[in-house]
Design a protein around this motif. Sequence first.
Motif, PDB file in Angstrom:
ATOM      1  N   VAL A  15       0.849  -1.203   0.000  1.00  0.00           N
ATOM      2  CA  VAL A  15       0.000   0.000   0.000  1.00  0.00           C
ATOM      3  C   VAL A  15       0.882   1.250   0.000  1.00  0.00           C
ATOM      4  CG1 VAL A  15      -1.644   1.334   1.378  1.00  0.00           C
ATOM      5  CG2 VAL A  15      -1.991  -1.111   1.061  1.00  0.00           C
ATOM      6  N   ARG A  16       1.928   1.238   0.803  1.00  0.00           N
ATOM      7  CA  ARG A  16       2.847   2.374   0.835  1.00  0.00           C
ATOM      8  C   ARG A  16       3.607   2.510  -0.488  1.00  0.00           C
ATOM      9  NH1 ARG A  16       1.725   0.824   5.583  1.00  0.00           N
ATOM     10  NH2 ARG A  16       1.750   2.239   7.365  1.00  0.00           N
ATOM     11  N   PHE A  17       3.986   1.380  -1.067  1.00  0.00           N
ATOM     12  CA  PHE A  17       4.677   1.401  -2.347  1.00  0.00           C
ATOM     13  C   PHE A  17       3.781   2.002  -3.428  1.00  0.00           C
ATOM     14  CE2 PHE A  17       5.836  -0.424  -6.438  1.00  0.00           C
ATOM     15  CZ  PHE A  17       7.185  -0.130  -6.486  1.00  0.00           C
ATOM     16  N   ALA A  18       2.490   1.647  -3.420  1.00  0.00           N
ATOM     17  CA  ALA A  18       1.555   2.198  -4.402  1.00  0.00           C
ATOM     18  C   ALA A  18       1.441   3.714  -4.239  1.00  0.00           C
ATOM     19  CB  ALA A  18       0.189   1.536  -4.260  1.00  0.00           C
ATOM     20  N   ASN A  19       1.375   4.190  -3.002  1.00  0.00           N
ATOM     21  CA  ASN A  19       1.302   5.633  -2.767  1.00  0.00           C
ATOM     22  C   ASN A  19       2.612   6.313  -3.173  1.00  0.00           C
ATOM     23  OD1 ASN A  19      -0.025   7.994  -1.921  1.00  0.00           O
ATOM     24  ND2 ASN A  19       0.904   7.853   0.110  1.00  0.00           N
ATOM     25  N   ALA A  20       3.746   5.653  -2.908  1.00  0.00           N
ATOM     26  CA  ALA A  20       5.036   6.209  -3.312  1.00  0.00           C
ATOM     27  C   ALA A  20       5.152   6.254  -4.838  1.00  0.00           C
ATOM     28  CB  ALA A  20       6.173   5.371  -2.724  1.00  0.00           C
ATOM     29  N   PHE A  21       4.685   5.226  -5.501  1.00  0.00           N
ATOM     30  CA  PHE A  21       4.723   5.186  -6.962  1.00  0.00           C
ATOM     31  C   PHE A  21       3.847   6.298  -7.543  1.00  0.00           C
ATOM     32  CE2 PHE A  21       3.334   3.783 -11.134  1.00  0.00           C
ATOM     33  CZ  PHE A  21       4.530   3.388 -11.706  1.00  0.00           C
ATOM     34  N   TYR A  22       2.654   6.450  -6.971  1.00  0.00           N
ATOM     35  CA  TYR A  22       1.758   7.508  -7.435  1.00  0.00           C
ATOM     36  C   TYR A  22       2.411   8.882  -7.245  1.00  0.00           C
ATOM     37  CZ  TYR A  22      -2.302  10.526  -7.914  1.00  0.00           C
ATOM     38  OH  TYR A  22      -3.155  11.507  -8.308  1.00  0.00           O
ATOM     39  N   GLY A  23       2.988   9.101  -6.078  1.00  0.00           N
ATOM     40  CA  GLY A  23       3.621  10.397  -5.804  1.00  0.00           C
ATOM     41  C   GLY A  23       4.887  10.628  -6.601  1.00  0.00           C
ATOM     42  N   GLY A  24       5.562   9.563  -6.999  1.00  0.00           N
ATOM     43  CA  GLY A  24       6.807   9.709  -7.728  1.00  0.00           C
ATOM     44  C   GLY A  24       6.637   9.843  -9.222  1.00  0.00           C
ATOM     45  N   PHE A  25       5.583   9.246  -9.787  1.00  0.00           N
ATOM     46  CA  PHE A  25       5.460   9.201 -11.242  1.00  0.00           C
ATOM     47  C   PHE A  25       4.164   9.779 -11.799  1.00  0.00           C
ATOM     48  CE2 PHE A  25       8.308   5.533 -10.389  1.00  0.00           C
ATOM     49  CZ  PHE A  25       9.422   6.043 -11.025  1.00  0.00           C
TER      50      PHE A  25
END
Length: 160
Positions: A15-25
């Motif tokens: 879940v955190r990775f998905a939020n990080a991916f969204y915020g990064g790309f």
Amino acid sequence: MNLKNSQIILYGFLVRFANAFYGGFIGQSLGSDSDAGSFHFRATDPWYDNAMGRYETIFRQDSFILDGSQFYVKILEFTYNIFGPFLFVGNLLSCVVWYFSAKVLIKVFYMLRLTKINQVRILLFYSFLPSSIIFCSITLREPFQLLFVNTLTLFSLKIF
């Protein structure tokens, strides 16, 4: 549903990775506006401290106390020097540090001899608390603080 501790941590990490991916790309994730953006900016811009009239130090100007924001910026700079100055890298660093803090928390559970149901309840709360998901998947210091507190708790239990 029989959940294992490692599964709960893995789902929390994803879940955190998905939020990080969204915020990064893709776009700006929740909570990543001024504070998280300033950490990323200060870590990617090597001339920021000189331009703002600040010295390159991890100590506060008025004492020998460590300045947490400068220390965190140095950690981000080091990470960016290895993997590249991308916002996703900083976000992913926060996710990985949260993952290790959750692993330390499991060791605390074993030292306290908590029952399996209590371990699952605490880990579900620890992994899926909305504020934790938001703040531990962007370039903020919160996952490092969690890791510090969990490690301090673990070492305190080992002493006693």
